[in-house]
Design an enzyme around this catalytic site. Structure first.
Site: not given
Ligand code: MTE
Length: 493
Positions: A76, A220
């Site tokens: 999963h 990302c």
């Molecule tokens: N941090 C938290 N707390 N929650 C999230 O969903 N997403 C991550 C990261 N940090 C995430 C996170 C991911 S996968 C990415 S690509 C980046 O934050 C995206 O940052 P942004 O939304 O500021 O562009």
């Protein structure tokens, strides 16, 4: 039953990205809402008592279906969280983690059907999970609405070297938390931190540490996934090339903050070398079942004095917006975005990686032969670094001007960007219009005289002389991550 089914379908129509008709069709086609006469019928007690029972099975339900997912649990992509639903309906979890309402996920579940549920459970959706989301610029292309994931239209990226905050891509896994800054604390605990209750307020972070401003590109790990999906489908958000942005970030050095928490760097030099310590981060964005976003980074990354990860409270000279981590986020220049935890509230120095599925399961890559049926998530380590990449963002027909970006992780700057108009026989070096620090992207531009329709390919070379692979087929990976083959477009005039 029909009424509940209809209610859920109406709810899904509000949240889903795959078209409603497609999902409705598949739910009906797979007969989730029907008693299947070829299968036995079970009651709720029979289903919940499978765990810990003779075969220690994991059974779940969805509408009228009973499914034995015992063999699927370790595959999963959300990890152990699937056990929240063990012995009962998956719906409360899926109504929150709505990415499950996808055709491939529903088809996978259908394969595990072993029976019918005697009395349907109340699956009435709770629609309030995402009711406090911040306002967003409609120009950002919504890829999923709850949680919100949106990308900058790639054609707009070359218009600014620093992507405006309201146009910057957003990748959320959970609802955006509302943070009361007067109550906010950042706690720091774990190996080498003498106090068990060390914490800082937001003002402490702003006032006790020198403010560092740094231009950093955040990308990302799934950027360009939609192109990989053209080779073979990959589950995940179908980003084009806009899940990337560049900003000047302002905040405190993470190293300084850990030092102030009492961490003695010289005591741990040997442990660092053995790569045995990790800095875990936890965000304030949590699901209703108590799990929050988390990620970690090996502590030895900070041994390099020239590498400065930050705890940032400013983005492009403004307070960091709610979608990007207000009031404080970790920022690891040159690593995939997933490691830069937003809304960070806890730092733990540990001998373990973050237990979060986004560290231990998702954001890992596998060989092209690995798929959802044979994946072993423990066989790969978490991705940190981002490979060299480039993208054609826009082209103006007529006097053809192509514009785009190139970027490489871990501070390896870009030395060259090349375009080919004859399927790789010849490569033309393009003008780099702007570069800043090696942690920021390079923008480029070229004017081409186009007389007929043609294919255009781009590739970049980084300071380590790494070049992009030509063919997506050779780097296809089941999660659709770090997609960096040549970007190929067709130019029509
Ligand atoms: N941090 C938290 N707390 N929650 C999230 O969903 N997403 C991550 C990261 N940090 C995430 C996170 C991911 S996968 C990415 S690509 C980046 O934050 C995206 O940052 P942004 O939304 O500021 O562009």
């Amino acid at each position: 039953m029909k009424i509940i089914f209809l209610e859920i379908i109406i709810y899904l129509s509000l949240i889903l990205n795959p078209s409603l008709s497609e999902v409705t069709e598949i739910i009906e086609k797979l007969e989730f809402d029907k008693i299947r006469l070829d299968l036995p019928t079970y009651n709720a007690t029979q289903i919940s008592s499978q765990i810990g029972g003779a075969g220690n099975k994991v059974w779940v339900t969805f509408y009228r279906g009973v499914f034995d997912i015992t063999d699927f649990v370790k595959r999963h992509p959300g990890g152990e969280r699937i056990m929240n639903a063990a012995g009962s309906s998956v719906s409360p979890f899926w109504q929150f983690y709505q990415l499950h309402y996808r055709i491939d996920v529903l088809e996978t579940l259908a394969k595990f059907r072993i029976g019918n549920l005697e009395t349907p459970l109340d699956e009435t959706p709770n629609m309030n999970y995402f009711d406090k989301e911040p306002p967003r610029n409609p120009t950002v292309i919504t890829r999923t609405s709850t949680p919100f994931c949106g990308e900058t239209p790639p054609a707009l990226l070359p218009q600014n070297f620093y992507t405006p905050n309201d146009l910057f891509y957003v990748r959320n896994h959970l609802p955006v938390p509302t943070v009361d800054t007067s109550a906010y604390r950042l706690t720091i605990q774990g190996v080498g931190i003498p106090l068990s209750n060390f914490s800082l307020s937001l003002d402490d972070v702003k006032q006790k540490f020198a403010k560092i401003r740094m231009p950093v590109t955040l990308q990302c790990g799934g950027n360009r996934r939609s192109q990989m999906g053209e080779v073979k489908p990959t589950p995940g958000i179908g980003w084009t090339g806009g899940a990337i942005g560049n900003a000047v970030w302002g905040g405190a050095s993470l190293r300084d903050v850990l030092t102030s928490a009492g961490f003695n760097w010289t005591n741990y030099t040997e442990t660092f070398r053995q790569n045995k310590l990790h800095i875990q981060f936890e965000g304030l964005d949590c699901d209703p079942f108590g799990d929050c976003y988390g990620a970690s980074v090996p502590l030895h990354f900070l041994l390099d004095a020239t590498y400065t990860p930050l705890l940032v409270y400013e983005m492009n000279n403004a307070s960091i917006p709610p979608d990007h981590g207000f009031p404080l986020r970790a920022l690891f220049p040159g690593l995939i975005g997933a490691r830069s935890v937003k809304w960070v509230s806890k730092i733990l120095i540990s001998e373990e990686e973050s237990p979060s599925p986004w560290q231990r399961i998702d954001y890992k890559i596998f060989a092209p032969s690995v798929n959802e049926d044979n994946v072993n998530f423990n066989s790969a380590s978490a991705i940190y670094d981002a490979p060299v990449n480039s993208y054609i963002c826009s082209h103006k027909n007529g006097e053809v001007v192509e514009r785009g970006y190139a970027f490489a992780g871990r501070g390896r700057g870009i030395v060259r960007v090349e375009l080919s108009f004859d399927n790789g026989d010849n490569w033309q070096v393009v003008k780099l219009t702007r570069q800043d620090s090696n942690y920021s992207w390079t923008q480029w531009e070229i004017e081409v005289n186009v007389t007929s329709a043609m294919d255009v390919w781009v590739k970049a070379v980084d300071t380590g002389y790494n070049q992009q692979p030509e063919d997506l087929k050779h780097i296809w990976n089941y999660r659709g991550l770090v997609v960096n083959a040549y970007h190929k477009i067709k130019l029509n005039i």
